[in-house]
Design an enzyme around this catalytic site. Structure first.
Site, mmCIF file in Angstrom:
data_model
loop_
_atom_site.group_PDB
_atom_site.id
_atom_site.type_symbol
_atom_site.label_atom_id
_atom_site.label_comp_id
_atom_site.label_asym_id
_atom_site.label_seq_id
_atom_site.Cartn_x
_atom_site.Cartn_y
_atom_site.Cartn_z
ATOM 1 N N ILE A 154 46.488 38.665 2.588
ATOM 2 C CA ILE A 154 46.247 38.459 2.847
ATOM 3 C C ILE A 154 44.370 37.807 2.641
ATOM 4 O O ILE A 154 43.960 37.562 2.636
ATOM 5 C CB ILE A 154 45.243 39.831 3.623
ATOM 6 C CG1 ILE A 154 46.152 40.708 4.898
ATOM 7 C CG2 ILE A 154 44.222 40.011 4.609
ATOM 8 C CD1 ILE A 154 45.970 41.605 5.296
ATOM 9 N N SER A 173 43.143 41.373 -10.222
ATOM 10 C CA SER A 173 43.819 41.525 -8.829
ATOM 11 C C SER A 173 44.750 42.395 -10.076
ATOM 12 O O SER A 173 44.027 42.180 -11.597
ATOM 13 C CB SER A 173 44.670 40.969 -8.317
ATOM 14 O OG SER A 173 45.621 40.455 -8.937
ATOM 15 N N ILE A 229 38.371 45.207 4.692
ATOM 16 C CA ILE A 229 39.449 45.588 5.841
ATOM 17 C C ILE A 229 40.485 45.772 5.229
ATOM 18 O O ILE A 229 41.695 45.784 6.170
ATOM 19 C CB ILE A 229 39.883 44.168 6.096
ATOM 20 C CG1 ILE A 229 39.544 43.044 5.220
ATOM 21 C CG2 ILE A 229 38.504 43.438 7.506
ATOM 22 C CD1 ILE A 229 40.831 42.551 4.229
ATOM 23 N N ARG A 231 41.279 49.328 2.818
ATOM 24 C CA ARG A 231 41.298 50.762 3.444
ATOM 25 C C ARG A 231 40.361 51.837 3.197
ATOM 26 O O ARG A 231 39.389 51.200 1.755
ATOM 27 C CB ARG A 231 42.850 51.253 2.568
ATOM 28 C CG ARG A 231 44.206 51.542 3.095
ATOM 29 C CD ARG A 231 44.118 51.639 4.642
ATOM 30 N NE ARG A 231 45.712 52.083 5.186
ATOM 31 C CZ ARG A 231 46.549 50.540 5.224
ATOM 32 N NH1 ARG A 231 45.222 49.937 5.954
ATOM 33 N NH2 ARG A 231 47.035 50.970 6.592
ATOM 34 N N GLU A 260 38.868 58.251 8.854
ATOM 35 C CA GLU A 260 38.528 57.711 10.074
ATOM 36 C C GLU A 260 39.939 58.683 11.001
ATOM 37 O O GLU A 260 40.245 59.657 10.624
ATOM 38 C CB GLU A 260 39.849 56.579 10.666
ATOM 39 C CG GLU A 260 39.055 55.679 9.623
ATOM 40 C CD GLU A 260 40.345 54.043 9.850
ATOM 41 O OE1 GLU A 260 40.847 53.656 9.942
ATOM 42 O OE2 GLU A 260 40.244 52.908 9.060
ATOM 43 N N HIS A 278 39.073 50.233 12.846
ATOM 44 C CA HIS A 278 39.790 49.315 12.735
ATOM 45 C C HIS A 278 41.042 49.057 13.198
ATOM 46 O O HIS A 278 41.414 49.128 14.077
ATOM 47 C CB HIS A 278 40.885 50.951 12.098
ATOM 48 C CG HIS A 278 41.640 49.644 10.932
ATOM 49 N ND1 HIS A 278 42.505 51.533 10.169
ATOM 50 C CD2 HIS A 278 42.865 49.372 10.368
ATOM 51 C CE1 HIS A 278 42.965 51.128 9.292
ATOM 52 N NE2 HIS A 278 43.473 49.715 9.627
#
Length: 312
Positions: A154, A173, A229, A231, A260, A278
């Protein structure tokens, strides 16, 4: 006899119907006494189908002594106790790739929205405020620095989209990616300090909880924008709310939250914030592809003893 499959949490109606055709499907949510059901019948199930939202914790995995496979609807596996699955020799699959483009599309949509204040401008018109004066100036997107946290499938798709906006891209990363066209930044605060936009696209879970800390948020600063986008747990949400209220962060576009569907009420009145429920993968095309992937994994497991998209 059809293989017995336990379903944890709701799924698409079409997927549930397809699963019921090929498996002896039982819905855990339909049981009035979940613990008694698992104690009495848990040994009947060799498969478990779940979703990224509901996952499978250690207690559930251990209550299914014959469990051999878990198929999850979604790419994130932070809600599945992978250690417990490995200990039991249970194979796990998810639905990678099929949702990459829709999630990346939404990330860029959020980025443009929060910078150009599209949602805020729409509210401005609907309130009738345009009759009273001009909407305030917003922030340009093209040519600005884009930092990406997590350059997986992604994150890479988001970086490709940035090329259309002439945006320099750097990433942070767990490891440097070989032959990558984008510059690696070992320090996340340093990446935030460089970036005009910081997009969170890494995996959730304990290893990344509050990775985007108060220090990172402050480094992004009053002219910077945060897009998440991934968590909600990846961001220190109280620190984010505090920074937004104090004007120490330019804005935030959020599709995910720490608890959530509960969203911090303090964010509701801020035009500097875009809030979504979400929905990054929530298109008809992508959700059907995800459903197809779940079914294909389970059928492959039954027919060939292997998964098509196993979680490493």
């Amino acid at each position: 006899m059809k293989p017995r499959l336990l379903q944890h949490g709701p799924l698409m109606a079409s997927l549930e119907s397809a699963l019921a055709e090929h498996f002896d499907l039982q819905l855990l949510s339909k049981q009035t006494d979940r613990q008694a059901f698992l104690a009495g019948r848990g040994g009947e199930f060799t498969g478990l189908v779940t979703s990224a939202r509901f996952g499978a914790d250690r207690a559930l995995i251990e209550s299914l002594p014959k469990l051999a496979v878990i198929a999850s609807f979604g790419v994130g596996v932070d809600a599945i106790d992978l250690a417990a699955a490995r200990e039991r020799g249970v194979a796990v699959s998810n639905t990678p790739d099929v949702l990459t483009d829709c999630v990346a599309d939404l990330a860029f949509g959020l980025l443009i929205d929060v910078a150009r204040r599209l949602s805020a401008a729409a509210r401005f018109v609907r309130r009738g405020d345009w009759l009273k004066g001009q909407f305030p100036l917003a922030t340009r997107v093209s040519g600005k620095n884009l930092g990406i946290v997590g350059l997986g499938r992604i994150g890479t798709a988001i970086a490709r989209r940035a090329g259309g906006f002439d945006m320099p891209v750097r990433y942070h990363s767990r490891r440097i990616i070989e032959n990558c066209p984008y510059d690696y930044e070992a320090s996340l605060p340093a990446l935030a300090d460089w970036a005009d936009f910081l997009v969170i696209a890494c995996a959730g879970g304990a290893a990344t909880r509050h990775l985007v800390s108060r220090e990172v948020i402050d480094a992004l600063g009053p002219d910077g924008f945060l897009v998440n986008i991934s968590r909600g747990s990846v961001v220190d949400e109280p620190a984010l709310v505090e920074a937004l209220l104090a004007g120490r962060l330019g804005g935030a576009a959020l599709d995910v939250f720490d608890d959530e569907p509960n969203v911090p009420p303090a964010l509701f009145g801020l035009d500097s914030v875009v809030l979504l429920p979400h929905i990054a993968s929530a298109t008809r095309e992508t959700r059907q592809a995800m459903a197809d992937c779940v079914l294909a994994n389970l059928r492959s497991w039954v027919d060939a003893g292997r998964l098509l998209t196993p979680v490493g």
